[in-house]
Design a protein around this motif. Structure first.
Motif, short mmCIF file in Angstrom:
data_model
loop_
_atom_site.label_atom_id
_atom_site.label_comp_id
_atom_site.label_asym_id
_atom_site.label_seq_id
_atom_site.Cartn_x
_atom_site.Cartn_y
_atom_site.Cartn_z
N UNK A 1 0.83 -1.21 0.00
CA UNK A 1 0.00 0.00 0.00
C UNK A 1 0.87 1.26 0.00
N UNK A 2 1.93 1.26 0.81
CA UNK A 2 2.76 2.45 0.97
C UNK A 2 3.58 2.76 -0.28
N UNK A 3 4.01 1.73 -1.00
CA UNK A 3 4.89 1.93 -2.14
C UNK A 3 4.18 1.78 -3.48
N UNK A 4 2.85 1.82 -3.45
CA UNK A 4 2.07 1.59 -4.67
C UNK A 4 2.39 2.62 -5.76
N UNK A 5 2.56 3.88 -5.37
CA UNK A 5 2.79 4.94 -6.36
C UNK A 5 4.20 5.54 -6.26
N UNK A 6 5.06 4.88 -5.51
CA UNK A 6 6.40 5.43 -5.30
C UNK A 6 7.21 5.39 -6.60
N UNK A 7 7.97 6.47 -6.81
CA UNK A 7 8.82 6.55 -8.00
C UNK A 7 10.28 6.72 -7.58
N UNK B 1 8.40 2.53 -9.21
CA UNK B 1 9.16 1.45 -8.59
C UNK B 1 8.58 0.08 -8.93
N UNK B 2 7.25 0.00 -9.06
CA UNK B 2 6.61 -1.25 -9.49
C UNK B 2 6.77 -2.40 -8.52
N UNK B 3 6.49 -2.17 -7.25
CA UNK B 3 6.64 -3.23 -6.24
C UNK B 3 5.49 -4.23 -6.33
N UNK B 4 5.84 -5.52 -6.32
CA UNK B 4 4.83 -6.57 -6.33
C UNK B 4 5.39 -7.82 -5.67
#
Length: 579
Positions: free
Chosen positions: A558-564, A570-573
């Motif tokens: 949730x925290x890194x969903x839109x992080x660049x 960043x595309x964390x999954x």
């Protein structure tokens, strides 16, 4: 043999005494008289045997201080070694008035070097490339040069300086000149140089048994590639060396390891040939002063590192050339001090280790990785020693009154308070080695599992068919089927995740400028996860993987969903396992 038995002048003997030396080393006792006689000489000696003084003392004895022409040229393979040699000759010439020594090397101000040469310099110490630059500019005058020293000749040839060396020697006067050559090995290219440029050269060798330093305890660990960093930090935590040198085979590995150790809170710096000279000088200054206690370097960059307080050398990568092992471990155990050398091996590398043992006539002992309990015990002992010192120094009356007051106003006992302080001290010195959420020691568990697998396969088959499994990192006894290898390749980033941890995939990698400390910084700041809770990080060209606590996975997503990062998502999954 004592130095005063070598027929040296009073100024040199006074300088040697100031440096704390009484007896000459074997190479010094053998080489100094030969070089002073004016004969061409081949000296075979390793790093750490005192060879700089072997040529430094006699060339100083031969120099005429009243003649300001250049009389001696010393060639070294690296800037660091040239600087080190110049510093030692300055110390040896402390009481010789009028002798000027100048190091010339690439990366330094050429104009300043030219001004120094114009002022008159009897001894020039330089790298082949920069000496060639000066010869082309005619800023080095060769007419009065009577002695040429090739220091670390084998390394200069390995670095591709053969043409430069020959060109330099071709420009030196031929009448009454002396050519002195030092090399760790006597390979054919070295013999070609001696045949062409020396006359009736006298060979001076240090016996092979004297090539290693007896004060160094040498160990090796069977370590998977992905566990090397954790084992390194575990050993540093356990032995707590004052200064450590870590050797890697590539410049990229030096940079990567330095970043990872810095992210884990270690005072570590990297050193390699791609760095600017100002940056290299800064790193070395911090290491010598103790502001940096872990120096990570390549073999070439480490030439010239001469720091007495190095207590441990780590071969993070096994050296490509057997003789480099001697150069590496010779950085510790200096000046009569004890030292330790640790090597990490896996699979076929064990055979390289056998070659090293034969070459060095030494024994490298297999060791088990210290457990977390071992590290805890060592840290507890250190804290208790510090406490004992504080108690012995006295001045605790005020602190005792505070504790008495706390006991009188609470239900705590003095033992409760002491235990709490000890726990706090241990937490502040928390172990950075790999540990899963249940407090289990994954490194020791893996080592035990490896040993169990090795026992099942049998030693005969293991010795005969040992090979390094590229995907699982195991010392495998039987080659897996094509399908199994293909599946392993797909699951390379998904196997052997610590219990309680989950592996995430990032859509950015090294090509996007992403580094391990960037991953730690982003996750720590965006998801508010402590850096010490972040597990293994692996960077590829276009993607990366990081292990994080399973209980925090939803928060992380949730925290890194839109992080660049640098404008790219960043595309964390979650990294799911393929079927």
């Amino acid at each position: 043999m004592k130095f005063d038995e070598l027929g040296l002048s009073t100024p040199i003997l006074r300088a040697v005494k100031d440096m704390g030396f009484e007896e000459a080393s074997p190479i010094q006792a053998a080489a100094i008289p030969v070089v002073m006689s004016g004969k061409d000489m081949i000296g075979q000696a390793q790093t750490g045997t005192g060879k700089t003084a072997s040529f430094g003392i006699p060339v100083l004895e031969k120099v005429d201080p009243k003649n300001y022409d250049t009389q001696v040229l010393i060639l070294d393979p690296t800037r660091e070694l040239a600087i080190q040699s110049a510093e030692e000759l300055h110390r040896l010439s402390k009481y010789m008035h009028g002798v000027k020594i100048l190091p010339v090397y690439g990366g330094a101000d050429m104009a300043r070097q030219i001004r120094g040469l114009k002022d008159g310099v009897q001894i020039i110490i330089g790298t082949p490339g920069r000496v060639m630059d000066h010869l082309r500019r005619h800023t080095i005058k060769t007419e009065s040069i009577h002695t040429i020293v090739l220091d670390e000749a084998d390394e200069m040839l390995n670095m591709g300086f053969r043409e430069d060396i020959e060109s330099i020697l071709d420009q030196m006067p031929t009448a009454d000149r002396q050519v002195v050559l030092f090399s760790a090995t006597m390979a054919q290219p070295i013999m070609d140089i001696t045949t062409k440029y020396q006359k009736d050269a006298q060979l001076v060798q240090v016996a092979q048994t004297e090539l290693t330093v007896p004060n160094i305890d040498q160990y090796y660990y069977d370590v998977r590639r992905k566990d090397k960093t954790d084992v390194l930090t575990r050993l540093i935590d356990f032995y707590n060396p004052k200064l450590s040198l870590v050797f890697c085979n590539t410049k990229a590995m030096v940079d990567q390891l330095a970043e990872v150790l810095q992210a884990r809170g270690y005072m570590a710096e990297g050193l390699h040939g791609d760095m600017k000279q100002s940056a290299r000088d800064r790193v070395m200054k911090k290491f010598r002063s103790g502001k940096t206690d872990i120096l990570i370097a390549t073999d070439v960059a480490a030439r010239g590192i001469d720091v007495d307080d190095v207590e441990a050398v780590f071969n993070y990568d096994i050296p490509r050339e057997v003789e480099y092992y001697v150069h590496r471990i010779g950085r510790t155990g200096r000046a009569g001090r004890a030292g330790r050398a640790f090597s990490f091996v896996r699979g076929k590398e064990v055979y390289k280790l056998r070659d090293i043992q034969k070459y060095c006539k030494t024994k490298i002992v297999a060791q088990q990785i210290p457990t977390l309990a071992d590290v805890q015990a060592v840290k507890t002992e250190k804290i208790m020693d510090d406490i004992s010192t504080i108690i012995d120094n006295g001045g605790l009356r005020e602190m005792i009154d505070v504790i008495d007051n706390q006991i009188n106003t609470s239900d705590y006992t003095a033992m409760d308070i002491a235990a709490a302080f000890l726990k706090q001290a241990l937490d502040n010195a928390s172990d950075t080695s790999a540990q899963n959420s249940n407090g289990e020691d994954t490194l020791t568990m893996q080592s035990d599992a490896d040993n169990e697998r090795g026992d099942k396969r049998g030693h005969k088959k293991r010795d005969k068919r040992a090979w390094n499994d590229e995907f699982s990192g195991e010392l495998a006894g039987e080659r897996p089927s094509h399908k199994k290898r293909r599946d392993r390749k797909h699951n390379l980033h998904l196997e052997e995740v610590e219990e309680g941890m989950v592996r995430f995939k990032l859509s950015l990698g090294k090509k996007h400028g992403l580094r391990p400390n960037d991953v730690v910084r982003i996750i720590s700041s965006e998801a508010h996860i402590p850096g010490k809770s972040i597990g293994a990080i692996e960077l590829n060209d276009t993607s990366s993987y990081v292990e994080l606590p399973q209980k925090m996975s939803s928060v992380v997503l949730k925290s890194l969903k839109k992080t660049k990062f640098k404008g790219k998502k960043l595309g964390l999954e979650l990294a799911f396992k393929r079927k």
